[in-house]
Motif scaffolding. Sequence first.
Motif, mmCIF file in Angstrom:
data_model
loop_
_atom_site.group_PDB
_atom_site.id
_atom_site.type_symbol
_atom_site.label_atom_id
_atom_site.label_comp_id
_atom_site.label_asym_id
_atom_site.label_seq_id
_atom_site.Cartn_x
_atom_site.Cartn_y
_atom_site.Cartn_z
ATOM 1 N N ASP A 169 0.849 -1.195 0.000
ATOM 2 C CA ASP A 169 0.000 0.000 0.000
ATOM 3 C C ASP A 169 0.888 1.250 0.000
ATOM 4 O OD1 ASP A 169 -2.449 -1.384 0.127
ATOM 5 O OD2 ASP A 169 -2.206 -1.652 2.291
ATOM 6 N N GLN A 170 0.493 2.228 -0.785
ATOM 7 C CA GLN A 170 1.232 3.489 -0.794
ATOM 8 C C GLN A 170 0.253 4.627 -1.024
ATOM 9 O OE1 GLN A 170 4.621 3.627 -3.351
ATOM 10 N NE2 GLN A 170 5.199 5.708 -2.724
ATOM 11 N N ASP A 174 2.377 9.076 2.398
ATOM 12 C CA ASP A 174 3.703 8.455 2.400
ATOM 13 C C ASP A 174 4.687 9.269 1.568
ATOM 14 O OD1 ASP A 174 3.136 6.043 3.917
ATOM 15 O OD2 ASP A 174 1.965 5.379 2.207
ATOM 16 N N GLU A 175 4.204 9.767 0.431
ATOM 17 C CA GLU A 175 5.106 10.432 -0.506
ATOM 18 C C GLU A 175 5.503 11.836 -0.056
ATOM 19 O OE1 GLU A 175 4.445 9.999 -4.677
ATOM 20 O OE2 GLU A 175 2.946 8.416 -4.384
ATOM 21 N N ARG A 180 9.301 7.392 4.779
ATOM 22 C CA ARG A 180 8.218 6.412 4.658
ATOM 23 C C ARG A 180 8.709 5.067 5.174
ATOM 24 N NH1 ARG A 180 6.575 2.412 0.318
ATOM 25 N NH2 ARG A 180 4.424 1.866 0.877
ATOM 26 N N MET A 182 7.200 0.917 5.930
ATOM 27 C CA MET A 182 6.235 0.063 5.255
ATOM 28 C C MET A 182 4.954 -0.151 6.053
ATOM 29 S SD MET A 182 7.849 -0.410 2.486
ATOM 30 C CE MET A 182 6.775 -1.610 1.731
#
Length: 328
Positions: A169-170, A174-175, A180, A182
């Motif tokens: 999942d992203q 996160d970005e 980031r 996991m």
Amino acid sequence: TPDEEMHVAVRGELSYYEPQGSCSLIVEDVVNMGESEYSQVYAENKETLAADGLLDDENKQPLPELPTTVGLVTSADSDARIDAVTAIHDRYPEVDIKINDASVQGPDALEALMSGVAAFDEDATVDVIVVTRGGGADKTLRIFNETPLCRVLANTETPTAVGIGHEDDQTLADEVADYRFMTPTHAGEVVPKRANLDQEHVQLADRLDTAYRSAVDSKLTTSKTALDNAYESVVASRLQKLEASLEHAADRHAEAELLDLRNQLDTAYRTLEQEKEHQEQLEETVDEVRDEAMSEAEAKVARQQRRYRTAIAVLVLVVLGLAALYVI
């Protein structure tokens, strides 16, 4: 995994369950036939954030090397909270963890998450802000793609770390985050491993001792060399000065000796001249005395001769008188 409202074509086999009269499709392959409506929203949000530079790596802050306090934003009494706290303390037990409970899905989630991040950003004791939640359906993770939350995360003065869902999942959160990880079980990555720090401490202590000894030896060698050079320079300078002073003193002493010898010679010469003059005077006196003595001797002899002649004359007269008497 296809999103809701995504148009897809599937290939598989139909399965009929006769007792319940139900039919199932066992899918063997899925082909995307077009983006869903949310995929377009996600793309637009990402494009907006990218245009503002919030996805650029150069705008991200480094995490602190050794945070003393971690601010954790996650749902209350969730597995994600337990996993995150455990992961952090497994790596570094002494770190403090402050927790802001926030909904991670539902109508109140956006405001709760933004408030939790903002509160920790204003807390001067918090060194890094961690936002995390466990896995779930794609729809439940969409809150972490909202641009208001992403902007709050990107604009904090405190470094941020985000870990949402499972490993595959992203989200946009996160970005835009500075770091980031996991899953919640990887939240410990925001702190160093205590064992590694201890080992590094020992290695650094050994290196420091070695560097210290090397620096001391080098400094002593340098100081000794500098001291020897300075000593030799001072001694050489002192010797030159002493040599110059000695030569000057020798010259003055020689000049004094020569002057003294010259004075002695002059004195001796004057004394000799005086003695010579005295000798001449003495010789003149001797000559005078001799002449006087000779004169006196000659006079004495002359007087003696006169007395002798007188006596002889008297004797002659006496003899003549006696002779005359005898004749008579």
